[in-house]
Design a protein around this motif. Structure first.
Motif, mmCIF file in Angstrom:
data_model
loop_
_atom_site.group_PDB
_atom_site.id
_atom_site.type_symbol
_atom_site.label_atom_id
_atom_site.label_comp_id
_atom_site.label_asym_id
_atom_site.label_seq_id
_atom_site.Cartn_x
_atom_site.Cartn_y
_atom_site.Cartn_z
ATOM 1 N N CYS A 280 0.845 -1.193 0.000
ATOM 2 C CA CYS A 280 0.000 0.000 0.000
ATOM 3 C C CYS A 280 0.883 1.246 0.000
ATOM 4 C CB CYS A 280 -0.920 0.003 1.213
ATOM 5 S SG CYS A 280 -0.054 -0.035 2.761
ATOM 6 N N ALA A 281 0.291 2.330 -0.416
ATOM 7 C CA ALA A 281 1.003 3.599 -0.423
ATOM 8 C C ALA A 281 0.871 4.210 0.970
ATOM 9 C CB ALA A 281 0.400 4.524 -1.464
ATOM 10 N N LEU A 282 1.990 4.713 1.488
ATOM 11 C CA LEU A 282 1.960 5.310 2.817
ATOM 12 C C LEU A 282 2.220 6.806 2.703
ATOM 13 C CD1 LEU A 282 4.007 2.660 4.784
ATOM 14 C CD2 LEU A 282 1.549 3.091 4.926
ATOM 15 N N VAL A 283 1.357 7.577 3.325
ATOM 16 C CA VAL A 283 1.536 9.033 3.311
ATOM 17 C C VAL A 283 1.369 9.518 4.744
ATOM 18 C CG1 VAL A 283 0.660 11.232 2.469
ATOM 19 C CG2 VAL A 283 0.609 9.225 0.972
ATOM 20 N N MET A 284 2.377 10.250 5.211
ATOM 21 C CA MET A 284 2.238 10.813 6.548
ATOM 22 C C MET A 284 1.881 12.284 6.408
ATOM 23 S SD MET A 284 4.718 10.708 9.803
ATOM 24 C CE MET A 284 5.060 8.973 9.895
ATOM 25 N N VAL A 285 0.866 12.678 7.174
ATOM 26 C CA VAL A 285 0.347 14.033 7.061
ATOM 27 C C VAL A 285 0.397 14.692 8.434
ATOM 28 C CG1 VAL A 285 -1.704 15.368 6.473
ATOM 29 C CG2 VAL A 285 -1.181 13.303 5.199
ATOM 30 N N ASP A 286 0.805 15.945 8.475
ATOM 31 C CA ASP A 286 0.818 16.619 9.786
ATOM 32 C C ASP A 286 -0.523 17.307 10.046
ATOM 33 O OD1 ASP A 286 0.737 18.966 8.402
ATOM 34 O OD2 ASP A 286 2.831 19.514 8.766
ATOM 35 N N ARG A 287 -0.584 17.994 11.161
ATOM 36 C CA ARG A 287 -1.856 18.591 11.585
ATOM 37 C C ARG A 287 -2.435 19.552 10.562
ATOM 38 N NH1 ARG A 287 -3.828 18.740 16.367
ATOM 39 N NH2 ARG A 287 -2.934 17.384 17.942
ATOM 40 N N ASN A 288 -1.549 20.077 9.724
ATOM 41 C CA ASN A 288 -2.041 21.034 8.740
ATOM 42 C C ASN A 288 -2.411 20.364 7.414
ATOM 43 O OD1 ASN A 288 -1.538 23.173 10.522
ATOM 44 N ND2 ASN A 288 0.652 22.997 10.013
ATOM 45 N N GLY A 289 -2.346 19.054 7.426
ATOM 46 C CA GLY A 289 -2.701 18.343 6.197
ATOM 47 C C GLY A 289 -1.592 18.356 5.175
ATOM 48 N N ILE A 290 -0.364 18.630 5.634
ATOM 49 C CA ILE A 290 0.775 18.659 4.717
ATOM 50 C C ILE A 290 1.457 17.295 4.739
ATOM 51 C CG2 ILE A 290 3.020 19.733 4.254
ATOM 52 C CD1 ILE A 290 0.634 21.597 3.805
ATOM 53 N N MET A 291 1.843 16.838 3.554
ATOM 54 C CA MET A 291 2.490 15.535 3.474
ATOM 55 C C MET A 291 3.941 15.674 3.932
ATOM 56 S SD MET A 291 0.963 13.991 -0.053
ATOM 57 C CE MET A 291 0.803 15.495 -0.985
ATOM 58 N N THR A 292 4.333 14.873 4.938
ATOM 59 C CA THR A 292 5.692 14.950 5.447
ATOM 60 C C THR A 292 6.489 13.716 5.062
ATOM 61 O OG1 THR A 292 5.000 13.953 7.527
ATOM 62 C CG2 THR A 292 4.978 16.354 7.395
ATOM 63 N N LEU A 293 5.790 12.677 4.635
ATOM 64 C CA LEU A 293 6.501 11.452 4.245
ATOM 65 C C LEU A 293 5.641 10.711 3.236
ATOM 66 C CD1 LEU A 293 8.346 9.133 6.676
ATOM 67 C CD2 LEU A 293 6.682 8.104 5.121
ATOM 68 N N VAL A 294 6.266 10.298 2.152
ATOM 69 C CA VAL A 294 5.546 9.447 1.214
ATOM 70 C C VAL A 294 6.481 8.322 0.816
ATOM 71 C CG1 VAL A 294 4.173 11.333 0.249
ATOM 72 C CG2 VAL A 294 6.304 10.681 -0.869
ATOM 73 N N ASP A 295 5.941 7.185 0.449
ATOM 74 C CA ASP A 295 6.805 6.074 0.046
ATOM 75 C C ASP A 295 6.765 5.896 -1.470
ATOM 76 O OD1 ASP A 295 4.336 4.994 -0.320
ATOM 77 O OD2 ASP A 295 4.763 3.117 0.734
ATOM 78 N N GLN A 296 7.540 4.908 -1.887
ATOM 79 C CA GLN A 296 7.688 4.667 -3.319
ATOM 80 C C GLN A 296 6.350 4.306 -3.970
ATOM 81 O OE1 GLN A 296 10.846 1.869 -3.625
ATOM 82 N NE2 GLN A 296 11.048 2.098 -5.813
ATOM 83 N N PRO B 220 -3.398 7.412 13.703
ATOM 84 C CA PRO B 220 -2.684 8.503 14.363
ATOM 85 C C PRO B 220 -1.333 7.982 14.858
ATOM 86 C CG PRO B 220 -4.432 7.657 15.774
ATOM 87 C CD PRO B 220 -4.499 6.862 14.501
ATOM 88 N N ILE B 221 -0.289 8.791 14.679
ATOM 89 C CA ILE B 221 1.053 8.383 15.131
ATOM 90 C C ILE B 221 1.635 9.539 15.935
ATOM 91 C CG2 ILE B 221 3.407 7.943 14.347
ATOM 92 C CD1 ILE B 221 2.345 6.394 12.098
ATOM 93 N N GLU B 222 2.131 9.181 17.100
ATOM 94 C CA GLU B 222 2.770 10.217 17.908
ATOM 95 C C GLU B 222 4.244 10.256 17.560
ATOM 96 O OE1 GLU B 222 1.371 12.423 19.718
ATOM 97 O OE2 GLU B 222 -0.636 11.524 19.453
ATOM 98 N N THR B 223 4.706 11.372 17.060
ATOM 99 C CA THR B 223 6.127 11.505 16.766
ATOM 100 C C THR B 223 6.683 12.580 17.676
ATOM 101 O OG1 THR B 223 5.971 13.276 15.153
ATOM 102 C CG2 THR B 223 5.566 11.033 14.344
ATOM 103 N N SER B 224 8.005 12.739 17.631
ATOM 104 C CA SER B 224 8.626 13.761 18.473
ATOM 105 C C SER B 224 8.137 15.140 18.048
ATOM 106 C CB SER B 224 10.150 13.670 18.356
ATOM 107 O OG SER B 224 10.498 13.725 16.983
ATOM 108 N N GLU B 225 7.656 15.208 16.819
ATOM 109 C CA GLU B 225 7.205 16.516 16.361
ATOM 110 C C GLU B 225 5.690 16.651 16.472
ATOM 111 O OE1 GLU B 225 9.585 17.106 12.514
ATOM 112 O OE2 GLU B 225 10.285 15.300 13.535
ATOM 113 N N GLY B 226 5.081 15.781 17.223
ATOM 114 C CA GLY B 226 3.645 15.901 17.423
ATOM 115 C C GLY B 226 2.882 14.795 16.713
ATOM 116 N N THR B 227 1.567 14.902 16.746
ATOM 117 C CA THR B 227 0.722 13.859 16.172
ATOM 118 C C THR B 227 0.735 13.967 14.648
ATOM 119 O OG1 THR B 227 -0.691 14.130 18.093
ATOM 120 C CG2 THR B 227 -1.567 12.820 16.264
ATOM 121 N N ARG B 228 0.882 12.833 14.033
ATOM 122 C CA ARG B 228 0.800 12.758 12.581
ATOM 123 C C ARG B 228 -0.299 11.757 12.233
ATOM 124 N NH1 ARG B 228 3.835 16.503 12.600
ATOM 125 N NH2 ARG B 228 5.951 16.628 11.777
#
Lengths: 153, 645
Positions: B174-190, B260-268
């Motif tokens: 599956c495609a993985l996309v991590m999004v921050d609180r503002n709905g910005i993509m911070t991580l995407v996979d191949q 939901p994922i808790e990262t050092s930079e907050g919830t993603r």
């Protein structure tokens, strides 16, 4: 080659008296003056050949030189007569020529299958008919060598 | 061991604030050197000229060096760069140290790949290492830079685990996309790149809406708010069909799981995205098939291997009168008539053997007791592993068909009986009608011969007519019999050489009338499929006619050939004889129809009717074109064989 001998009998199996007369006329015109015995149905034909019934006083060993056989006959039709003739030891070698109006393939096939020596269709045109009868007579009575009387195969 | 070597090698001055190491002042001044060297982290002390002044034990362990081998030497000499192209450790560290020298501020470096040179004894080469370096200045009393502390952390193992994780993530279907609180993509996979057709660079830092179709974009921001307001695991789209938009504008059906994922930079929010377009298509295809099955007039029934009904469509309800509630779970033997009970176990056995059964005709009983004729086809059903799990049975109601077949058979029997009568009638015609004709002809001839002197010319002429009429009638009878034979004949299908057939007919005609001069042209190699005897009759009639109708011409010509008309091979017999008036062409093929008087050309008017019957029986068509006095052409086609089509 033997000459035209009048002591040889022809058996004409024919139910129509007018055809009988025309056939006899054709023999006359071809100068074939052999004795012609006429059988008017299949039973009478076998009675003559096997010397029985009305022909019981006839010597059975004397067989006709030629049998002219019509197919459509009262009582016993021509093919049945032929079968009986071929099944009997005494008569199985007698030359039998089918002389008929029919050109049906099945009649031809069955006629030959039962051992007819020839199959001749009667032409309507009397001139042709007379010619056909003449050729038949010459061939079977003169040209052809009949099996010896009483001879064993 | 360390204590023993230490003093001998240290030539640089002791770090500021550190008392001399050679004091035995235990209890008085702490042994700072010992403390430094035993510190749990990896430290290196550099002179402003980047000469190694001191190293902690942890440092030498981490770098697989001996303190005495490195102290006093330049940092970059001790740790040469891996000659691998793209290695940047030296450049980055030098730059960092330069910044420290210049700004007198600690410099935290990102992870550096700085491989360690292996000794020749250990096989030479380099060992991969990742480091997290921090460079801190140490100022002397005058404020001048006296040392730089170079602290490193070996993060190689952590980096490897991260790499493994990254590979794991990248290999997920599956495609993985991590999004921050503002709905910005911070991580995407191949897989995300593949799925949407964007490169990673195009996606990172962009709002997730980029991947959504127009109508969804506006609402999405609110959804993001909702999610982060109450973050929990859920499926996106709340059961509604969800679509994504690829870079090329095409839409794809998606299924998205949000975590939901808790990262050092907050919830993603980690979205795992699966393209279900294919699954959806398969689903729709299944639904379509199911609808077809339901709407079929045939009974379509699913069976377990022991003959228990598992599926029962509308067609089955209509045909047998049982509804699906009655039949599902019941044995199909319910439909079998008492007198056919032995048939059912045999069918089940064949089903269990995995056999297909095609169009097995039998009788089944409906709910109301009446019997219907059915044609049954049974196909095995296998699971994905190929194991036989049941069968599908399709029953087609052939009651009507059977009835029609019976009626047809009866009609055929009747026709056969009529045909047999006709045959015996024909036989009688052949024999019985000809016999009196022979008498008419024969005795007319006898009269002519025997009573010639009693007849005048007129009487002889009339007797001549009697004979002619008798002979003509004989021809008519013969032709009619031939026509009837054509209709009754059993057809064979053979390769027939029409050219050879025509040559033999012409040879027969020439023998009969050797005085005729006819120019005959027969195209070679006209090979057809059909019944050779019937074709001979048809071709014979056509050539007889051509021969007959050209007899008044000194330049008589007869031709047989083939042309292509409307894509069909068309054969023709052409002559330059008497021809006929096309106004009567429609009568040409009728029985006893003649276009010429008997005084011109003799004939019975049966020949062309026979030709037409032959051609029709051979699946073809026959027609003619003619000009009075200029000749006629007869065309015919024959059934094209499969080999020609």
């Amino acid at each position: 080659m033997s000459t035209l001998s009048t002591d040889k009998t022809i058996l004409l199996v024919e139910d129509n008296p007018k055809d009988v007369e025309l056939t006899l006329r054709a023999f006359r015109k071809s100068n074939i003056s052999n004795r012609v015995v006429v059988a008017r149905d299949g039973v009478e034909a076998l009675d003559y050949l096997f010397a029985r019934g009305a022909h019981a006083d006839r010597p059975a060993s004397e067989l006709p030189q030629l049998v002219l056989l019509d197919l459509k006959l009262p009582k016993l039709d021509g093919l049945e007569v032929l079968r009986a003739v071929r099944q009997d030891e005494r008569t199985k070698l007698v030359p039998v020529v089918i002389l008929t109006s029919s050109l049906e393939e099945q009649d031809l096939m069955r006629g030959y299958a039962l051992g007819a020596n020839s199959y001749v269709r009667k032409p309507i045109d009397f001139v042709q008919f007379a010619e056909a009868v003449k050729q038949l007579g010459l061939y079977w009575l003169v040209t052809n060598q009949a099996p010896p009387p009483g001879g064993k195969a | 061991m360390e204590g023993a070597d230490r003093d001998a090698r240290v030539v640089a001055p002791a770090p500021v604030g550190m008392p001399s190491a050679d004091g035995n002042q235990r209890g008085a001044t702490p042994d700072f050197r010992a403390l430094f060297e035993s510190a749990p982290d990896a430290y290196l002390v550099l002179s402003p000229e980047l000469i190694i002044v001191a190293a902690s034990d942890a440092y030498t362990r981490a770098t697989m060096t001996q303190r005495e081998a490195i102290v006093g030497r330049s940092l970059f000499d001790v740790f040469p760069e891996n000659p691998h192209p793209g290695a940047t450790a030296h450049r980055n560290i030098r730059a960092s140290l330069e910044r420290v020298r210049k700004h007198r501020l600690a410099d935290v470096m990102p992870i550096q790949k700085h491989d360690l040179q292996r000794s020749a004894a250990d096989g030479g080469g380099f060992e991969e290492r990742f480091w997290l370096p921090v460079n801190s200045p140490v100022s002397g009393p005058s404020g001048a830079l006296s040392y730089i502390i170079h602290r490193v952390e070996d993060v190689t193992d952590r980096r490897r685990i991260e790499d493994d994780f990254r590979l794991m993530l990248e290999s997920l279907p599956c495609a993985l996309v991590m999004v921050d609180r503002n709905g910005i993509m911070t991580l995407v996979d191949q897989e995300t790149e593949h799925l949407f057709g964007y490169s990673r660079q195009e996606l990172l830092g962009q709002p997730l809406e980029l991947l959504l179709p127009e109508p969804l974009r506006a609402k999405h921001a609110a959804h993001v708010m909702t999610f982060f307001g109450r973050p929990d695991r859920r499926k996106m789209g709340a059961g509604q069909p969800l679509f994504g938009r690829r870079k090329d504008g095409s839409l794809i059906r998606l299924e998205i799981d949000l975590n939901p994922i808790e990262t050092s930079e907050g919830t993603r929010s980690l979205a795992s995205i699966v393209d279900i377009s294919e699954r959806q298509r398969a689903h729709e295809a299944r639904a379509r098939l199911a609808a077809i099955v339901e709407s079929s007039d045939d009974a379509i029934v699913g069976l377990s291997l022991d003959g228990i009904v598992t599926d029962w469509n509308e067609g089955a309800c209509a045909m047998f009168g049982y509804c699906s509630q009655e039949m599902i779970g019941a044995s199909l033997a319910l439909l079998v008539l008492e007198d056919r009970e032995d048939e059912h176990p045999g069918l089940l056995q064949r089903l269990r053997n995995g056999e297909r059964i095609d169009h097995f005709e039998t009788v089944r009983r409906c709910k109301d007791g009446h019997a219907i004729d059915v044609s049954i086809s049974i196909s095995p059903i296998r699971d994905a592993a190929g194991v036989l799990i049941g069968a599908s049975k399709i029953a087609h109601d052939i009651t009507q068909l059977k009835r029609a077949q019976t009626a047809l058979q009866r009609a055929k029997d009747d026709t056969d009986a009529v045909n047999r009568e006709l045959e015996s009638f024909s036989y009688s015609v052949a024999h019985d009608l000809r016999t009196p004709l022979r008498s008419i002809d024969g005795f007319s001839q006898a009269l002519l011969e025997d009573c010639a002197d009693k007849l005048d010319d007129e009487g002889r002429k009339y007797l001549g007519y009697v004979r002619e009429s008798a002979q003509h009638m004989a021809h008519l009878i013969d032709d009619i019999l031939a026509l009837s034979r054509v209709s009754r004949a059993t057809l064979s299908d053979e390769t027939v050489d029409l050219s050879a057939l025509a040559r033999s007919v012409i040879a027969r005609l020439s023998r009969a009338q050797p005085e005729r001069k006819v120019s005959v042209s027969i195209q070679d190699g006209l090979s057809v499929h059909g019944d050779p005897r019937l074709l001979e009759i048809a071709l014979g009639n056509l050539l007889d006619n051509a021969w007959k109708f050209t007899r008044n011409r000194s330049d008589a010509r007869i031709e047989l050939g083939a042309t292509l008309q409307d894509g069909a091979t068309t054969y023709f017999v052409r002559d330059n004889g008497a021809g006929f008036d096309m106004a009567y062409a429609s009568k040409l093929f009728g029985v006893f129809q003649r276009l010429h008087g008997a005084h011109e050309f003799e004939g019975t008017g049966v020949g062309l009717a026979t030709v037409q019957r032959v051609v029709h029986r051979q699946g073809g068509r026959v027609w003619a074109q003619a000009v009075v006095g200029a000749g006629a052409t007869f065309y015919f086609t024959l059934r094209e064989t499969t080999a020609n089509t």
